[in-house]
Motif scaffolding. Structure first.
Motif, mmCIF file in Angstrom:
data_model
loop_
_atom_site.group_PDB
_atom_site.id
_atom_site.type_symbol
_atom_site.label_atom_id
_atom_site.label_comp_id
_atom_site.label_asym_id
_atom_site.label_seq_id
_atom_site.Cartn_x
_atom_site.Cartn_y
_atom_site.Cartn_z
ATOM 1 N N LEU A 177 -3.068 5.285 4.605
ATOM 2 C CA LEU A 177 -2.914 4.071 5.394
ATOM 3 C C LEU A 177 -2.806 4.363 6.889
ATOM 4 O O LEU A 177 -2.799 3.448 7.700
ATOM 5 N N GLN A 178 -2.695 5.633 7.258
ATOM 6 C CA GLN A 178 -2.562 5.965 8.673
ATOM 7 C C GLN A 178 -3.884 5.810 9.413
ATOM 8 O O GLN A 178 -3.913 5.565 10.614
ATOM 9 N N GLY A 216 0.830 -1.198 0.000
ATOM 10 C CA GLY A 216 0.000 0.000 0.000
ATOM 11 C C GLY A 216 0.865 1.249 0.000
ATOM 12 O O GLY A 216 1.988 1.245 0.500
ATOM 13 N N ASP A 263 -7.703 0.819 1.124
ATOM 14 C CA ASP A 263 -6.581 0.189 0.424
ATOM 15 C C ASP A 263 -6.812 -1.311 0.261
ATOM 16 O O ASP A 263 -6.571 -1.877 -0.811
ATOM 17 N N VAL A 264 -7.319 -1.954 1.326
ATOM 18 C CA VAL A 264 -7.626 -3.392 1.265
ATOM 19 C C VAL A 264 -8.691 -3.656 0.215
ATOM 20 O O VAL A 264 -8.600 -4.611 -0.567
ATOM 21 N N ARG A 314 -6.941 2.456 5.549
ATOM 22 C CA ARG A 314 -6.434 1.076 5.379
ATOM 23 C C ARG A 314 -7.509 0.179 4.774
ATOM 24 O O ARG A 314 -7.223 -0.666 3.923
ATOM 25 N N THR A 331 -13.455 -6.882 10.460
ATOM 26 C CA THR A 331 -13.148 -5.474 10.187
ATOM 27 C C THR A 331 -14.134 -4.604 10.958
ATOM 28 O O THR A 331 -15.312 -4.966 11.114
#
Length: 595
Positions: free
Chosen positions: A291-292, A286, A300-301, A297, A340
């Motif tokens: 991503l922070q 990534g 991105d996944v 995140r 998640t």
């Protein structure tokens, strides 16, 4: 024989004298060793020898070695190993050789010898044992691999390991495991050489006297093994396994790229290729500040999973088969199961899975077990209409599957569908009668909860007429239980009386009636006797426990103890074979108060 044993014992005297002289063993202990060794030697020289005698002798000698090791550590004495331990080790090796010569096929015995050598002997001795073992068992690939690994790990000899793998391939030219381990060995050898070169360079030593071929350092030998292996074994799964092995090493990028290219060029007709290529998209790193945060995140996944699905879409377009759709569905199911905290990602995964399930079903290529996942999602999301539709679709797609019908009927029962009764009849028409018991049990469960007693009783009576013994027996016992729960003791007794002569019969049917009688406020001993007599008439020749229970009943508060002698006499007369011995043993324990 006595002369041989005496000679063997005399050979031990020098080492025993050393043990006593240096203070490791006392004189009394030395005499004990001689006495025990003499007894063990005699056992090995009998006309008929047992493998257990050899093992016992070996174990005794190993115990002596272990004791010497502890005594040395205790008194801090580390000398005269050649005079003390070496003769014992030599003797154990000799006994192992005699044993393996006599019981050549016992692989475990060979393994024991190898294990002993690894702990107590030299590395050359291990090689000799493996060589002897492979001469006897060349047909076992695992032994070749074990021997080659030993050469590489214990003797640090990649040349010997390579030689063994090449010999193994002459015996097993198409064995995947041999090729995989050979490939791994060549990469390990390459890694070792690279480390050696790096250490020499760091020490600023002259590399002139060392030969580090660029081809070998880049993994060319492993590539040769790969080409040979894939030339003989043309399977995507095997190629992927070699790629995974290469990926362990950080210097194999070129080799990995070559294997990957080979996979994409020659194995696109295999669903595993597409599955592997799709899942590789998950490994893409990534990027970005997003991503922070958790939401970043998750985003991105989701993008990575979308890229995976794009590859799967190419796969099902190119290869519209059940295995291909199974890979696609399995991937979506696995991603949905991942936890998640981002609800949006969870919903996207669920929507993606439902879409793939529907398309696989429309292509008539959805495996049976995935209908369960489909139903669970629809039921949990409250889509009753969709769940009912999928349940019916599963029974049409797999009309002869008991598990498919059970799954669908359970879902429709949960939804309160009005067609369940008719569907049970359809199910029993389509499935193999020998496998239909779960459907009968499910139908009874549903009928008890949703239908009138008359309709439930009609189902029981239909089940009793089944030509399948397992169904008829289970229905009979369930009918008796249901009669007791709905109509009490009188109805249960009436049901029992009407069915006690109807075959097939089961012990559980009679013992359940005995339990019902004993549950009454005032149980009648005459009724219990009738039930015992009836069940013993059917099962009294082989079931000793029934006779013991009958005797215990007569010894109880309702019984007549004087009848026990006659029951015991009848038991001894009726029981057959081993049942007589078991009955006698249990009756003796019962009289002694142990049962």
């Amino acid at each position: 024989m006595a002369e041989i044993v005496q000679h063997r014992i005399e050979e031990r005297i020098p080492e025993l004298e050393h043990l006593e002289r240096v203070g490791l063993f006392t004189k009394k202990e030395v005499k004990s060793i001689i006495k025990r060794a003499t007894a063990l030697e005699y056992k090995l020289h009998r006309l008929i020898v047992n493998k257990e005698d050899f093992i016992a002798y070996i174990q005794y000698e190993i115990n002596v070695l272990e004791l010497i090791k502890k005594r040395r550590a205790h008194i801090h004495y580390n000398f005269k190993r050649e005079e003390i331990e070496f003769p014992i080790i030599h003797r154990i090796n000799s006994i192992f050789r005699r044993a393996t010569n006599k019981w050549k096929d016992d692989v475990q015995l060979w393994f024991s010898h190898v294990a002993f050598c690894k702990k107590w002997t030299t590395k050359n001795q291990i090689s000799k044992v493996f060589s002897a073992m492979l001469a006897i068992h060349p047909d076992k690939p695992a032994l070749w691999i074990m021997a080659a690994k030993s050469e590489l790990e214990d003797r640090d000899s990649s040349e010997s390991a390579r030689h063994l793998f090449l010999r193994a391939l002459r015996f097993h030219p198409n064995n995947k495991k041999v090729y995989q381990e050979y490939f791994r060995m060549e990469l390990l050898h390459c890694e070792k050489l690279r480390k050696q070169k790096q250490e020499l360079e760091m020490a600023e030593m002259d590399l002139g006297e060392y030969e580090f071929s660029p081809e070998i350092l880049s993994g060319k030998l492993a590539e040769v093994v790969y080409r040979d292996a894939t030339g003989k074994i043309k399977e995507a799964e095997f190629v992927i396994s070699l790629l995974n092995i290469a990926a362990i090493f950080d210097f194999t990028k070129e080799l990995q790229d070559s294997i990957l290219q080979d996979l994409q060029t020659n194995y696109t007709e295999d669903s595993l290729t597409w599955d592997f290529m799709a899942k590789r998209e998950l490994e893409a790193p990534g990027v970005g500040e997003e991503l922070q945060s958790a939401k970043g995140r998750a985003s991105d996944v989701n993008r990575r999973e979308e890229r995976c699905c794009q590859v799967y879409e190419e796969g099902v377009t190119s290869l519209n088969t059940e295995p291909m759709w199974t890979c696609y569905v399995a991937f979506c199911v696995e991603r949905l199961k991942r936890k998640t905290n981002v609800q949006e990602l969870k919903e996207q995964r669920q929507e993606r899975l439902l879409g793939v399930l529907q398309r696989a079903h429309d292509s008539s290529l959805l495996k049976e077990n995935y209908y369960q996942n489909w139903l669970q999602i629809l039921l949990s999301s409250g889509d009753a209409e969709g769940a009912a539709r999928v349940a019916m679709a599963a029974t049409q797609r797999y009309s002869q599957s008991v598990s498919a019908w059970s799954l669908s009927l359970e879902a429709l029962m949960h939804l309160g569908s009005g067609d369940v009764g008719r569907l049970f009849q359809d199910a029993l028409t389509h499935v193999n009668p020998k496998e239909s018991l779960p459907l009968w049990q499910l139908q009874v469960q549903w009928s008890v909860a949703n239908q009138s007693p008359e309709e439930t009783e009609a189902i029981f009576k239909r089940g009793l007429l089944s030509p399948v013994a397992a169904v008829a027996i289970e229905m009979k016992k369930s009918y008796l239980d249901w009669s007791y729960s709905t109509g009490g003791y009188k109805k249960a007794r009436k049901t029992f009386t009407s069915l006690q002569e109807n075959r097939p019969l089961s012990k559980a049917f009679f013992t359940r009636m005995i339990e019902i009688e004993k549950e009454q406020e005032n149980p009648k001993m005459n009724n219990l006797r009738d039930y015992y007599e009836r069940v013993l008439q059917e099962f009294g020749t082989s079931d000793e426990d029934l006779w013991l229970q009958y005797i215990q009943e007569e010894l109880g508060p309702l019984g007549q103890p004087e009848k026990c002698g006659k029951i015991h006499w009848r038991a001894m007369k009726f029981l057959e074979g081993e049942s007589v011995e078991r009955f006698t043993s249990k009756y003796t324990l019962f009289q002694a108060g142990h049962i």
